[in-house]
Design a protein around this motif. Structure first.
Motif, PDB file in Angstrom:
ATOM      1  N   GLY A  81      16.662 -31.136 -96.784  1.00 23.03           N
ATOM      2  CA  GLY A  81      16.956 -29.737 -97.083  1.00 23.03           C
ATOM      3  C   GLY A  81      17.945 -29.111 -96.125  1.00 23.03           C
ATOM      4  O   GLY A  81      18.304 -27.942 -96.290  1.00 23.03           O
ATOM      5  N   PHE A  82      18.379 -29.857 -95.121  1.00 19.53           N
ATOM      6  CA  PHE A  82      19.381 -29.357 -94.176  1.00 19.53           C
ATOM      7  C   PHE A  82      20.442 -30.431 -93.985  1.00 19.53           C
ATOM      8  O   PHE A  82      20.261 -31.595 -94.394  1.00 19.53           O
ATOM      9  N   GLU A  83      21.544 -30.051 -93.375  1.00 17.48           N
ATOM     10  CA  GLU A  83      22.650 -30.967 -93.167  1.00 17.48           C
ATOM     11  C   GLU A  83      23.342 -30.667 -91.852  1.00 17.48           C
ATOM     12  O   GLU A  83      23.209 -29.558 -91.308  1.00 17.48           O
ATOM     13  N   LEU A  84      24.053 -31.657 -91.335  1.00 13.99           N
ATOM     14  CA  LEU A  84      24.871 -31.489 -90.140  1.00 13.99           C
ATOM     15  C   LEU A  84      26.324 -31.529 -90.579  1.00 13.99           C
ATOM     16  O   LEU A  84      26.783 -32.526 -91.142  1.00 13.99           O
ATOM     17  N   VAL A  85      27.033 -30.430 -90.353  1.00 13.59           N
ATOM     18  CA  VAL A  85      28.425 -30.334 -90.797  1.00 13.59           C
ATOM     19  C   VAL A  85      29.300 -29.912 -89.623  1.00 13.59           C
ATOM     20  O   VAL A  85      28.832 -29.295 -88.659  1.00 13.59           O
ATOM     21  N   GLU A  86      30.570 -30.248 -89.736  1.00 15.73           N
ATOM     22  CA  GLU A  86      31.549 -29.827 -88.740  1.00 15.73           C
ATOM     23  C   GLU A  86      32.357 -28.665 -89.313  1.00 15.73           C
ATOM     24  O   GLU A  86      32.977 -28.797 -90.368  1.00 15.73           O
ATOM     25  N   VAL A  87      32.333 -27.536 -88.621  1.00 17.86           N
ATOM     26  CA  VAL A  87      33.090 -26.358 -89.027  1.00 17.86           C
ATOM     27  C   VAL A  87      34.150 -26.064 -87.974  1.00 17.86           C
ATOM     28  O   VAL A  87      34.388 -26.878 -87.076  1.00 17.86           O
ATOM     29  N   GLY A  88      34.777 -24.901 -88.086  1.00 20.21           N
ATOM     30  CA  GLY A  88      35.881 -24.596 -87.185  1.00 20.21           C
ATOM     31  C   GLY A  88      35.514 -24.566 -85.719  1.00 20.21           C
ATOM     32  O   GLY A  88      36.312 -24.931 -84.858  1.00 20.21           O
ATOM     33  N   SER A  89      34.278 -24.151 -85.394  1.00 19.51           N
ATOM     34  CA  SER A  89      33.864 -24.016 -83.997  1.00 19.51           C
ATOM     35  C   SER A  89      33.101 -25.228 -83.473  1.00 19.51           C
ATOM     36  O   SER A  89      32.727 -25.247 -82.308  1.00 19.51           O
ATOM     37  N   GLY A  90      32.852 -26.241 -84.329  1.00 13.73           N
ATOM     38  CA  GLY A  90      32.126 -27.410 -83.870  1.00 13.73           C
ATOM     39  C   GLY A  90      31.127 -27.896 -84.913  1.00 13.73           C
ATOM     40  O   GLY A  90      31.253 -27.624 -86.102  1.00 13.73           O
ATOM     41  N   TRP A  91      30.097 -28.595 -84.441  1.00 12.60           N
ATOM     42  CA  TRP A  91      29.057 -29.157 -85.307  1.00 12.60           C
ATOM     43  C   TRP A  91      27.823 -28.256 -85.296  1.00 12.60           C
ATOM     44  O   TRP A  91      27.482 -27.680 -84.271  1.00 12.60           O
ATOM     45  N   ARG A  96      21.020 -26.493 -96.711  1.00 10.26           N
ATOM     46  CA  ARG A  96      21.866 -26.881 -97.835  1.00 10.26           C
ATOM     47  C   ARG A  96      21.972 -25.740 -98.841  1.00 10.26           C
ATOM     48  O   ARG A  96      21.042 -24.947 -99.008  1.00 10.26           O
ATOM     49  N   ALA A  97      23.098 -25.696 -99.530  1.00  8.69           N
ATOM     50  CA  ALA A  97      23.370 -24.600-100.463  1.00  8.69           C
ATOM     51  C   ALA A  97      22.334 -24.543-101.577  1.00  8.69           C
ATOM     52  O   ALA A  97      21.939 -23.462-102.023  1.00  8.69           O
ATOM     53  N   GLU A  98      21.849 -25.715-102.037  1.00 11.29           N
ATOM     54  CA  GLU A  98      20.910 -25.702-103.160  1.00 11.29           C
ATOM     55  C   GLU A  98      19.545 -25.167-102.772  1.00 11.29           C
ATOM     56  O   GLU A  98      18.766 -24.754-103.640  1.00 11.29           O
ATOM     57  N   THR A  99      19.231 -25.152-101.483  1.00 13.60           N
ATOM     58  CA  THR A  99      17.932 -24.621-101.051  1.00 13.60           C
ATOM     59  C   THR A  99      18.031 -23.181-100.546  1.00 13.60           C
ATOM     60  O   THR A  99      17.008 -22.561-100.265  1.00 13.60           O
ATOM     61  N   ALA A 100      19.252 -22.668-100.456  1.00 10.86           N
ATOM     62  CA  ALA A 100      19.461 -21.330 -99.893  1.00 10.86           C
ATOM     63  C   ALA A 100      18.719 -20.223-100.642  1.00 10.86           C
ATOM     64  O   ALA A 100      18.173 -19.311-100.012  1.00 10.86           O
ATOM     65  N   PRO A 101      18.668 -20.220-101.995  1.00  9.86           N
ATOM     66  CA  PRO A 101      17.962 -19.130-102.686  1.00  9.86           C
ATOM     67  C   PRO A 101      16.516 -18.972-102.248  1.00  9.86           C
ATOM     68  O   PRO A 101      15.990 -17.860-102.217  1.00  9.86           O
ATOM     69  N   TRP A 102      15.837 -20.070-101.915  1.00  7.47           N
ATOM     70  CA  TRP A 102      14.443 -19.988-101.478  1.00  7.47           C
ATOM     71  C   TRP A 102      14.341 -19.658 -99.985  1.00  7.47           C
ATOM     72  O   TRP A 102      13.519 -18.849 -99.590  1.00  7.47           O
ATOM     73  N   VAL A 103      15.191 -20.280 -99.221  1.00  7.69           N
ATOM     74  CA  VAL A 103      15.146 -20.041 -97.772  1.00  7.69           C
ATOM     75  C   VAL A 103      15.530 -18.603 -97.444  1.00  7.69           C
ATOM     76  O   VAL A 103      14.987 -18.008 -96.503  1.00  7.69           O
ATOM     77  N   ASN A 104      16.440 -18.024 -98.219  1.00  9.84           N
ATOM     78  CA  ASN A 104      16.871 -16.647 -97.960  1.00  9.84           C
ATOM     79  C   ASN A 104      15.744 -15.638 -98.112  1.00  9.84           C
ATOM     80  O   ASN A 104      15.849 -14.501 -97.641  1.00  9.84           O
ATOM     81  N   ARG A 105      14.634 -16.043 -98.759  1.00  7.64           N
ATOM     82  CA  ARG A 105      13.504 -15.130 -98.928  1.00  7.64           C
ATOM     83  C   ARG A 105      12.761 -14.881 -97.621  1.00  7.64           C
ATOM     84  O   ARG A 105      11.887 -14.015 -97.556  1.00  7.64           O
ATOM     85  N   LEU A 106      13.122 -15.642 -96.578  1.00  4.98           N
ATOM     86  CA  LEU A 106      12.547 -15.389 -95.262  1.00  4.98           C
ATOM     87  C   LEU A 106      13.018 -14.046 -94.704  1.00  4.98           C
ATOM     88  O   LEU A 106      12.362 -13.462 -93.847  1.00  4.98           O
ATOM     89  N   TRP A 107      14.147 -13.568 -95.195  1.00 11.44           N
ATOM     90  CA  TRP A 107      14.696 -12.293 -94.727  1.00 11.44           C
ATOM     91  C   TRP A 107      14.652 -11.294 -95.874  1.00 11.44           C
ATOM     92  O   TRP A 107      15.108 -11.582 -96.988  1.00 11.44           O
ATOM     93  N   GLU A 108      14.091 -10.139 -95.613  1.00 16.64           N
ATOM     94  CA  GLU A 108      13.942  -9.126 -96.661  1.00 16.64           C
ATOM     95  C   GLU A 108      15.291  -8.521 -97.039  1.00 16.64           C
ATOM     96  O   GLU A 108      15.492  -8.122 -98.178  1.00 16.64           O
ATOM     97  N   GLU A 109      16.209  -8.437 -96.065  1.00 17.45           N
ATOM     98  CA  GLU A 109      17.507  -7.830 -96.340  1.00 17.45           C
ATOM     99  C   GLU A 109      18.331  -8.753 -97.236  1.00 17.45           C
ATOM    100  O   GLU A 109      18.499  -9.943 -96.950  1.00 17.45           O
ATOM    101  N   LYS A 110      18.845  -8.204 -98.316  1.00 17.37           N
ATOM    102  CA  LYS A 110      19.649  -8.994 -99.233  1.00 17.37           C
ATOM    103  C   LYS A 110      21.058  -9.166 -98.664  1.00 17.37           C
ATOM    104  O   LYS A 110      21.560  -8.297 -97.963  1.00 17.37           O
ATOM    105  N   PRO A 111      21.696 -10.295 -98.963  1.00 12.60           N
ATOM    106  CA  PRO A 111      23.064 -10.490 -98.477  1.00 12.60           C
ATOM    107  C   PRO A 111      23.999  -9.433 -99.046  1.00 12.60           C
ATOM    108  O   PRO A 111      23.852  -8.999-100.193  1.00 12.60           O
ATOM    109  N   GLN A 112      24.954  -9.027 -98.248  1.00 10.60           N
ATOM    110  CA  GLN A 112      25.866  -7.964 -98.654  1.00 10.60           C
ATOM    111  C   GLN A 112      26.801  -8.447 -99.753  1.00 10.60           C
ATOM    112  O   GLN A 112      27.274  -9.585 -99.727  1.00 10.60           O
ATOM    113  N   LYS A 113      27.033  -7.572-100.722  1.00  6.76           N
ATOM    114  CA  LYS A 113      27.958  -7.872-101.799  1.00  6.76           C
ATOM    115  C   LYS A 113      29.327  -7.297-101.443  1.00  6.76           C
ATOM    116  O   LYS A 113      29.432  -6.159-100.990  1.00  6.76           O
TER     117      LYS A 113
END
Length: 293
Positions: A81-91, A96-113
């Protein structure tokens, strides 16, 4: 007969070199995994190597070994359910994106549109950087709201990298490492080609947004339009206040000039009267010419 004094041979000191044992590969991997989990931010290979540099009794791992360990850890994350990726600032470890809808429920605040205007502005900066606000307005055909630029800079997605050498010296905007990190990009070369980009309306359909999300996007666009109009009104009012202030200043200057001219005229008249010694020279002359009865 000369006595020969034999000097004893110098005793040679044996220098025993203590072999520095390299750190076990398994332990190197554990340190890397623990550091990435605890850091809370991306870490470069150089930053990871600094963790081993302070060990005097251990030989630090080679850079190639750390790089290979990171790639092995990333490969082992497949199917999780998680991954190690290299982005602009490092590793970094991330959900994972497919699990994000469920994991995001840990935070009550909805992502900004974000509005379409903001996304278009960000896309132009990413693909045409460095670019000025005037260039963006010329391409989009509409004015860029100050709220959009403020939001992008506060999110640390864009920054001012210089000024164009033209009258007014407009700011040049470019993307940041935080922009790469947020969109899971290692570098700007990982951006999709322009031919792969589709219209934002088609993008909304592909995301299968529900009615509430679409309404949120519409409200964001409307809010940007209202704030842009308010900004224009405020700027116009400021210009009007400046013009009225200049007109008042000119009127005051003219009034002061007229008052000074009147004061000078009165002063000259008083000086003329005092030089003759009479309050009303015309009436006095007429009284002298009147015969006595």
């Amino acid at each position: 007969m000369t006595d020969v004094v034999e000097t004893p041979e110098a005793e040679t000191e044996e220098v025993v070199e203590t072999a520095v044992a390299p750190l076990d590969d398994a332990m190197v991997r554990k340190v890397i995994e623990g550091a990435l989990l605890a850091a809370g931010q991306p870490m470069t290979v150089a930053k990871l190597l600094e963790l081993f540099a302070v060990d005097e009794d251990r030989e630090p791992p080679a850079k190639d070994l750390v790089q290979a360990m990171l790639e092995d850890i990333a490969a082992d994350c497949d199917g999780r359910g998680f991954e190690l990726v290299e982005v602009g600032s490092g590793w970094r470890f991330q959900v994972r994106a497919e699990t994000a809808p469920w994991v995001n429920r840990l935070w009550e605040e909805k992502p900004q549109k974000y509005s379409r205007a903001l996304l278009e502005t960000l896309a132009l900066i990413a693909y045409r950087q460095p670019i000025t606000r005037g260039d963006i307005e010329e391409i989009r055909g509409v004015a860029v709201s100050s709220h959009i630029i403020k939001t992008l800079t506060e999110r640390e997605w864009v920054k001012v990298v210089g000024h164009r050498d033209v009258p007014g010296r407009p700011s040049l905007y470019a993307t940041t490492r935080q922009f790469l990190d947020y969109f899971n990009l290692k570098s700007l070369e990982d951006l999709p080609s322009l031919s792969e980009l589709r219209d934002f309306e088609e993008l909304n359909q592909s995301l299968d947004l529900d009615d509430s999300e679409k309404e949120a996007l519409a409200e964001a666009e409307e809010r940007d339009g209202i704030e842009e109009a308010q900004t224009e009104v405020a700027e116009a009012a400021a210009e009007g206040n400046t013009e009225s202030a200049e007109a008042e200043a000119e009127a005051e200057a003219e009034a002061e000039a007229e008052a000074e001219a009147e004061a000078e005229a009165e002063a000259e008249a008083e000086t003329s009267i005092e030089s003759t010694g009479h309050d009303n020279p015309v009436e006095h002359t007429e009284s002298e010419q009147t015969p006595q009865s």
